[in-house]
Each structure stands twice: as structure tokens, then as C-alpha cells.
Write a protein that holds these residues in place. Structure first.
Motif, short mmCIF file in Angstrom:
data_model
loop_
_atom_site.label_atom_id
_atom_site.label_comp_id
_atom_site.label_asym_id
_atom_site.label_seq_id
_atom_site.Cartn_x
_atom_site.Cartn_y
_atom_site.Cartn_z
N ASP A 238 0.90 -1.25 0.08
CA ASP A 238 0.20 0.22 0.03
C ASP A 238 0.70 1.27 -0.02
OD1 ASP A 238 -1.83 2.07 0.62
OD2 ASP A 238 -3.13 0.92 1.80
N ARG A 239 0.74 2.05 -1.15
CA ARG A 239 2.00 3.36 -1.16
C ARG A 239 1.26 4.19 -0.01
NH1 ARG A 239 -2.40 3.45 -4.88
NH2 ARG A 239 -2.74 5.50 -5.88
N ARG A 240 -0.15 4.38 0.15
CA ARG A 240 -0.74 5.26 1.12
C ARG A 240 -0.07 5.20 2.65
NH1 ARG A 240 -5.45 4.35 -1.87
NH2 ARG A 240 -5.61 6.11 -3.51
N LYS A 241 0.00 3.77 2.92
CA LYS A 241 0.59 3.54 4.28
C LYS A 241 2.07 4.04 4.31
CE LYS A 241 -2.62 0.05 5.69
NZ LYS A 241 -2.89 -1.25 6.16
N LEU A 242 2.85 3.60 2.93
CA LEU A 242 4.12 3.80 3.05
C LEU A 242 4.49 5.37 3.15
CD1 LEU A 242 6.96 2.85 2.73
CD2 LEU A 242 6.44 2.65 0.30
N LEU A 243 3.56 6.08 2.48
CA LEU A 243 3.63 7.46 2.48
C LEU A 243 3.42 8.38 3.82
CD1 LEU A 243 4.01 10.41 0.98
CD2 LEU A 243 1.77 10.29 0.38
N ALA A 244 2.48 7.77 4.46
CA ALA A 244 2.14 7.98 5.90
C ALA A 244 3.48 7.94 6.77
CB ALA A 244 1.00 7.65 6.41
N ARG A 245 3.94 6.96 6.72
CA ARG A 245 5.19 6.14 7.37
C ARG A 245 6.33 7.20 7.09
NH1 ARG A 245 6.69 0.53 6.03
NH2 ARG A 245 8.98 1.14 5.65
N LEU A 246 6.51 7.42 5.83
CA LEU A 246 7.86 8.19 5.37
C LEU A 246 7.53 9.74 5.93
CD1 LEU A 246 8.47 6.64 2.04
CD2 LEU A 246 10.02 6.49 3.86
N LEU A 247 6.36 10.37 5.86
CA LEU A 247 6.23 11.67 6.03
C LEU A 247 6.49 11.83 7.51
CD1 LEU A 247 2.99 12.62 4.10
CD2 LEU A 247 5.10 13.36 3.97
N ASP A 248 6.52 11.02 8.56
CA ASP A 248 6.84 11.23 9.83
C ASP A 248 8.36 10.82 10.27
OD1 ASP A 248 4.32 12.05 10.56
OD2 ASP A 248 3.50 9.86 10.83
N LYS A 249 9.23 10.64 9.20
CA LYS A 249 10.55 10.09 9.33
C LYS A 249 11.38 11.58 9.35
CE LYS A 249 11.14 5.50 7.83
NZ LYS A 249 12.01 5.09 9.08
N PRO A 250 12.44 11.64 10.20
CA PRO A 250 13.31 12.98 10.28
C PRO A 250 14.02 13.14 8.80
CG PRO A 250 13.61 11.35 12.08
CD PRO A 250 12.87 10.86 11.38
N GLY A 251 13.92 14.47 8.45
CA GLY A 251 14.63 14.69 7.02
C GLY A 251 13.69 14.76 5.95
N VAL A 252 12.65 14.02 6.12
CA VAL A 252 11.55 13.88 4.97
C VAL A 252 10.50 15.28 5.33
CG1 VAL A 252 9.55 12.83 3.58
CG2 VAL A 252 11.59 11.56 4.68
N ILE A 253 10.60 16.23 4.39
CA ILE A 253 9.71 17.53 4.58
C ILE A 253 8.60 17.42 3.83
CG2 ILE A 253 11.92 18.92 5.27
CD1 ILE A 253 11.83 20.41 2.65
N ASP A 254 8.53 16.65 2.91
CA ASP A 254 7.21 16.56 2.17
C ASP A 254 7.16 15.53 1.44
OD1 ASP A 254 4.78 17.48 0.92
OD2 ASP A 254 5.96 18.27 -0.93
N GLY A 255 6.12 14.86 0.98
CA GLY A 255 5.92 13.78 -0.14
C GLY A 255 4.47 13.67 -0.48
N VAL A 256 4.49 13.31 -1.76
CA VAL A 256 3.07 13.05 -2.38
C VAL A 256 3.07 11.77 -3.34
CG1 VAL A 256 2.85 15.47 -2.68
CG2 VAL A 256 3.93 14.53 -4.55
N ILE A 257 1.92 11.22 -3.58
CA ILE A 257 1.69 10.11 -4.42
C ILE A 257 1.90 10.84 -5.85
CG2 ILE A 257 0.04 8.29 -5.17
CD1 ILE A 257 -0.74 8.10 -2.23
N GLN A 258 2.48 9.71 -6.71
CA GLN A 258 2.74 10.12 -8.18
C GLN A 258 2.33 8.82 -8.94
OE1 GLN A 258 5.85 13.05 -9.07
NE2 GLN A 258 6.19 12.03 -11.21
N GLY A 259 1.20 8.46 -9.19
CA GLY A 259 0.82 7.46 -9.71
C GLY A 259 1.11 6.13 -8.70
N SER A 260 1.79 5.14 -9.21
CA SER A 260 2.29 4.14 -8.41
C SER A 260 3.66 4.46 -7.56
CB SER A 260 2.43 2.69 -9.42
OG SER A 260 3.63 3.16 -10.17
N LEU A 262 5.90 7.17 -5.14
CA LEU A 262 6.03 8.37 -4.22
C LEU A 262 7.06 9.39 -4.66
CD1 LEU A 262 5.78 6.45 -0.99
CD2 LEU A 262 3.86 7.37 -2.26
N ARG A 263 6.83 10.61 -4.63
CA ARG A 263 7.82 11.76 -4.71
C ARG A 263 8.06 12.43 -3.48
NH1 ARG A 263 8.78 15.37 -8.84
NH2 ARG A 263 9.39 17.42 -8.32
N LEU A 264 9.32 12.37 -2.96
CA LEU A 264 9.90 12.87 -1.67
C LEU A 264 10.53 14.14 -1.70
CD1 LEU A 264 10.35 9.16 -0.07
CD2 LEU A 264 8.26 10.48 0.07
#
Length: 575
Positions: A238-260, A262-264
Motif C-alpha cells: 500500500d503506497r498510502r501507508k508507506l507515504l504516511a510512514r515516510l512523512l513522519d521520518k526525520p529529514g523528509v519534509i514533503d511527500g506526495v503520491i505520483q501514480g504508483s 512516491l515523490r519525496l
């Protein structure tokens, strides 16, 4: 280049509220300058100050050497102005509007017909001279507004959000027309909340909350993020669950879904990112550098996005992960006399899916949207929510859906808390259940400072949060969102999608319309509606793959949108 407009330390206040705060800038002659920022940033106020319609509280604005406020009469005919809201007369025809504006601009009578013919050819409106302006599509209205603002051949053209609410095809046509005007003499200020449009300008003024954050070429700003943007591809799971996890990691200031994928976006002081450093070796196959976009840079200036947690979704109980069809259109048809607005629309939406309805203005997507949520009765066919026919079991079906309208639909005469209570009653919440859900919305959206504020006086971001809160208070299984993020800041857009992604993770089904093509990338599937028909349906990556070619090897969603519509036109013409 010499400056045609010089803005020196201006400040503008309205009843104690600061709309423009100590802004200094200039507009170079013969260039397109982008005035970029979300609604409420101060863009319209600045344009009106340049046009001499407002006087600054402090500071000066000089246009062609004249004080814009004190010597406005000397600038008659020098400035063309296209206001944000449709400024033409809807009960007059296209030609009657041109005649009226020719008189307002003091165009000599012997010049009018020649200028009319030139503008009608320029905007491709010659076929519609007898049509009422109110009957034009959104893109055609904007073209007519541009034509009227050009009468008299002004040297400074002020365009206040000409692309707002219009589809990507109309936006590209407007850009082509304005670029054709540049001859070294015409100077254009193009106001926009679409951050991708900033990259088309030679220079930009970036505003947020009344302050100027950046002035200069857009590449100068995006260049600050060089080697800080990555695309995570080959995602398993699930790319949505993965994005939510990555957005709370130190050093990741933004992230969006781009089709299949993730843009970080990473912080400037973050260590060199890798699959291992992010802890995603088992979740994805590769992490590759990509070019930064203007929106990436804006998010960076603002300090990053809101993170991956949704307090709203935490209030929802998970729905069954059964893949059931929860919303369906069965050969929907809607006719108005001899005109067919929707022609045999047919699709099914599964539980926990984001389904996007895209299409040009006037294509029929709003008609389809309204039939699906029970606001419009179809001429034939049927719409279902969780197996309940919206016409036969209307109240039962509607209790299972939430609806957020494109235009703010709450009551300006009520304060925020009163709106929450009113909509709770509409959805059948009473007593302790009502109080519990209202308290939950206040906590989830941090409404406490605004409870007694009149809804019409709320900042745009808070109004949009209120609209979403009213739509989900009763915990619907299906959520209809009509242009939910139009005009809001990039951070507020991220916040909305954090909520939407987390709700979908709980099994809520979302049907959404949007003119932001990057938002279409969040959808699991998309139906592209054109001339009343669904001309293409598939995942974002599938639609992009359909238009991949030698001259467009890496198509964007905007490319896919435009090329699929153009191909539909070619097929129609060959029949």
C-alpha cells in the motif's frame, strides 16, 4: 530590462487587517511575471494597487513613471485588467460585451470593428458572437474576458487568476494567447494559485499571508532543492501507508503520491537518502533523483508539510476489506431538451478506492457527480450507493455518503460551531452522539480558536476544513469531494490529502473532481469525461501510458488529459 512598474515598501490594511506587508518589487518591461500564491495571500490586493483601484496605506506604486493611485487618469488606456471573478455581463452576447468594453476603453469608433475581428479571431470566439456570455463554458468566458481587457491595446496587462477553475486545455490555450501578445512592449502580470504555472513565467513574485517570500526567476528558487527530491518506485504493498510512514521520518519534509510511485522532498541538512536509510528496502525497488518543482520549493520555504498523521481518520472504525462495489453508475443519461449532458456513463467504485472524475469545463463531469450523490435525477439509468438506488431509496442511500461542494456551502450567517451543530442535525446526529462528534471535529481540525467566528469571515483554509468536517461528521462510507482544495495553500492541500489517504485506509470510498493534475495522481482509477461520455478509464499510470510516444516519452497527467481529449476529437471528426 527597465522596470515598467515599481513597487516601493507598500503596506495595505483593511480595518486593521494587513493584506500586503512591506512589499518591494518591480515588473520588467516586455515580460510575463507570475504573481503566485494561495487564496488570501494578497495577490488581488496587489493587482488592484497597481491598477490604481486602491491606494496603499503606506508606500508607493509607480506605473510608467506615474503614481498609480494619485495619477490614475494619466494611465487611462495604458492598463488592461481582467478581474478574478467573471467581470462581464452574462445577459449580453459576446459581441455586445465587446461593444460595451470598447466604449469603456474609449476605443475610437472607426477602430472598433477591426479590433473586434482581431480579438474574435485571436480567441476563436468568432463562431459565438451571438451567444450570451452566461451560456459560455468556463474556458470560453476567460477568453472573452481576456479579449475585453485587450481592447484599446494596453501596454500593461493585469490578469487576476485567469486559469482558476478552468481545465488544463483552457489553461494552455490562455497561456498560448498571452505568449503571442509579447512583442517586447506588452508587459503581463499573471496571478495564479496553480504553482506549476509559475514555471512558465520569466520571473515570479511569491506571496503568502501578505508577505513577499521570493522575487526572481522560478529556476532560482527550484535550484535550491537540487539533489533533494527523489522518486520512490517499484513499491510493494500500500503506497498510502508507506507515504504516511515516510512523512513522519526525520529529514523528509514533503511527500506526495505520483501514480504508483512516491515523490519525496528532503531537508537541506538530511543525510543522503537511500532505501536503507529510509528503512524501505523491502517496500520498494529504487529511489531515483528527479528535478524539483516550484511547489516543492514553496513547501520548503514554508517549513515542510503537515506530516503523515490524520487525527480525523483515527476517529473512524475500519470498514470491511472485502473489495465490494459501494458506488456505481449504470448507463447514466442526463438530457436537457435536445442537449445530452451525460451519455451512458457506466462505472463501479470499490470499497476503499479513490476514483477521480476529470474532464474539461462543460464536459459533463459535474452532471455525473451530482447524479451519483443524488442531487440530480437522471433522465435514464441509475446510481447506487452500497446497493441502494438513489432514486428509490434516497434517504437511506444519502445517509451513507458525505458531500463537500466545490463552492463553500456552509452558512455565512452562522458561526463555525453553529454550522457544525446544524449539519450534525441534517445527518441525524442528536444528543450525546452529536456533542461527541462535534467535539471530535473541533479537536481533529484544531477549530477551538474559531468557534465563535462567522463562517463567512474565516480564512479560506479554515472554511475548507469546516466544509470537510461537516461532510464527514456522521462517518460516511462514501465521500464525494468536488474540487476540495481549490485555492488553498500547498500545506493545506497536503493536510487534506493526508486525511483523504488515511480515510481510504480505513475503507472509506472517495469520489473526487479536481483541476489539479498532480492531485489526480492520488487516484486509484480515473474516468476522463468529455462531451458527456467517459472516453478513458484507468489508473493514472495506465492513462499516461496510452499517450506515451517518441515526442512525449515521459507524459505527465496533464499531457495525458490533453492528448486523450484531442484523440477523441480526431476520432469524432473522422466518423
Amino acid at each position: 530590462m527597465p522596470a515598467l512598474v515599481e513597487i516601493d515598501r507598500i503596506r495595505k490594511e483593511f480595518r486593521g487587517e494587513t493584506a500586503i506587508d512591506n512589499l518591494t518589487a518591480s515588473l520588467a518591461k516586455g515580460r510575463i511575471t507570475g504573481l503566485v500564491g494561495p487564496d488570501g495571500a494578497g495577490k488581488t490586493t496587489l493587482i488592484r494597487l497597481i491598477n490604481g483601484l486602491l491606494a496603499p496605506t503606506r508606500g508607493t506604486v509607480r506605473v510608467n513613471g506615474f503614481d498609480a493611485a494619485r495619477e490614475r487618469a494619466k494611465l487611462a488606456g495604458f492598463i488592461g485588467y481582467m478581474p478574478q471573478k467573471f467581470g462581464l455581463y452574462e445577459d449580453l452576447t459576446v459581441l455586445e460585451n465587446l461593444r460595451l468594453y470598447a466604449r469603456l476603453h474609449d476605443v475610437p469608433e472607426n477602430e472598433r470593428q477591426r479590433q473586434f475581428e482581431k480579438m474574435l479571431e485571436f480567441t476563436d470566439l468568432a463562431r459565438f458572437t451571438g451567444r450570451l456570455a452566461g451560456a459560455l463554458s468556463g474556458g470560453m468566458k476567460q477568453k472573452l474576458g481576456l479579449a475585453c481587457s485587450l481592447l484599446g491595446r494596453p501596454r500593461l496587462l493585469l490578469l487576476d487568476e485567469p486559469g482558476v477553475g478552468v481545465d488544463p486545455i483552457s489553461r494552455r490555450e490562455l497561456w498560448s494567447m498571452v505568449n503571442a501578445l509579447l512583442d517586447g512592449e506588452m508587459t503581463v502580470l499573471w496571478s495564479t494559485s496553480y504553482l506549476d504555472e509559475a514555471e512558465r513565467c520569466e520571473s515570479v513574485l511569491l506571496l503568502n499571508e501578505s508577505k513577499l517570500l521570493f522575487s526572481g526567476p522560478p529556476a532560482e528558487l527550484t535550484g535550491r532543492l537540487q539533489d533533494r527530491v527523489r522518486l520512490l518506485r517499484g513499491i510493494e504493498g500500500d503506497r498510502r501507508k508507506l507515504l504516511a510512514r515516510l512523512l513522519d521520518k526525520p529529514g523528509v519534509i514533503d511527500g506526495v503520491i505520483q501514480g504508483s510511485a512516491l515523490r519525496l522532498v528532503f531537508a537541506a541538512d538530511a543525510p543522503c537518502p537511500s532505501l536503507a536509510s529510509l528503512g524501505v528496502e523491502r517496500d520498494a525497488r529504487e529511489l531515483i533523483p528527479v528535478q524539483p518543482r516550484f511547489e516543492d520549493a514553496f513547501i520548503d520555504i514554508l517549513g515542510g508539510g503537515p506530516g503523515g498523521r490524520s487525527e480525523l481518520a483515527e476517529r473512524f472504525e475500519p470498514l470491511p476489506d472485502d473489495g465490494a462495489t459501494v458506488a456505481a453508475a449504470h448507463t447514466l443519461v442526463k438530457r436537457y431538451g435536445s442537449f445530452t449532458a451525460a451519455d451512458r456513463i457506466d462505472f463501479r467504485i470499490r470499497r476503499g478506492e479513490i476514483f477521480g472524475l476529470l474532464g474539461p469545463n462543460g464536459a459533463g463531469k459535474s452532471t455525473t457527480f451530482k447524479m451519483l450523490c443524488g442531487l440530480l435525477r437522471p433522465t435514464s439509468g441509475s446510481a447506487e450507493i452500497n446497493g441502494a438506488d438513489l432514486q428509490r431509496s434516497g434517504p437511506e442511500a444519502r445517509r451513507q455518503l458525505g458531500y463537500m461542494a466545490q463552492k463553500f456551502s456552509q452558512y455565512d450567517g452562522l458561526n463555525l460551531l453553529q454550522n457544525l451543530r446544524f449539519f450534525a442535525g441534517i445527518y441525524g446526529l442528536t444528543g450525546r452522539d452529536r456533542d461527541r462528534e462535534i467535539d471530535g471535529m473541533v479537536d481533529a481540525f484544531h477549530f477551538a480558536p474559531y468557534l465563535k467566528a462567522n463562517a463567512g469571515d474565516l480564512p479560506l483554509g479554515i472554511r475548507q476544513r469546516l466544509a470537510l468536517a461537516c461532510a464527514v461528521m456522521h462517518k460516511p462510507a462514501v465521500l464525494f469531494l468536488d474540487e476540495p482544495t481549490s485555492g488553498v495553500s500547498p500545506v493545506t492541500r497536503r493536510e487534506f490529502w493526508t486525511h483523504i489517504n488515511a480515510l481510504v485506509d480505513k475503507g472509506v470510498t472517495v469520489l473526487i473532481t479536481t483541476h489539479f493534475m498532480d492531485e489526480a495522481e492520488y487516484c486509484d482509477r480515473i474516468a476522463l469525461v468529455y462531451r458527456g461520455r467517459a472516453i478513458a478509464t484507468g489508473t493514472p499510470d495506465e492513462l499516461k501510458e496510452q499517450v506515451r510516444s517518441a515526442d512525449c516519452p515521459d507524459p505527465s497527467m496533464e499531457d495525458a488529459f490533453i492528448r486523450l481529449v484531442q484523440e477523441s476529437d480526431r476520432q469524432e471528426a473522422s466518423r
